[in-house]
Write an enzyme that holds these catalytic residues in place. Sequence first.
Site, PDB file in Angstrom:
ATOM      1  N   HIS A 151       0.864  -1.170   0.000  1.00 51.74           N
ATOM      2  CA  HIS A 151       0.000   0.000   0.000  1.00 51.74           C
ATOM      3  C   HIS A 151       0.909   1.230   0.000  1.00 51.74           C
ATOM      4  CE1 HIS A 151      -3.644  -2.304   0.648  1.00 51.74           C
ATOM      5  NE2 HIS A 151      -2.933  -3.052   1.473  1.00 51.74           N
TER       6      HIS A 151
ATOM      7  N   GLY B 166       6.299 -24.638   5.572  1.00 56.47           N
ATOM      8  CA  GLY B 166       4.983 -24.163   6.002  1.00 56.47           C
ATOM      9  C   GLY B 166       5.009 -22.779   6.618  1.00 56.47           C
TER      10      GLY B 166
END
Length: 178
Positions: free
Chosen positions: A107, A134
């Site tokens: 952003h 993971g």
Amino acid sequence: MIAGQRYVNNDPELAKDRRRTRKLVNEFNDTMKTDPDAGSDIIKKIFKRTGKKVDIQAPFQCDYGYSIEVGENFFANYGCTFIDVGKIKFGDNCLLGPNVQIYTVDHAFDVAERNRGVEIPGPVTIGDNVWAGGSAIITPGVTLGNNVIIAAGAVVTKSFGDNVLIGGNPARIIKKLK
């Protein structure tokens, strides 16, 4: 956005693209419960390019799909999320553990721009023979070389070359591989 330049995320054309992809992703996730082969066919409709063998476990999420390319023998375990505002490109023989997340957007740092919905794409490029453990997270603008192993839970905020084991937050080289 596709050109890698700042854009406004509430653009109507992009919203339409996201809705189209969400329908296909939901169809994929539902189909995988009963027919994994049909699920792979749906992924091939979502992604820009895939190798012949692509195996993604549901649930899976992405925004657009047309920014994602995967090579041969691609595997993504349960719960992977690709925020594919920028391009995501995988080489051959890549393995992703459960809940791996790849982000290709920041952003705007300026508050006024951020409040207007300005976003900044940053592509992620991953070489051949990469294994991400993971819950690893890869952030915008990262390039990883060939034969890289990412330790479970690592947060990859910068690029790394070939033949390394990386881990930590932020990720750093733990070991050079042969």
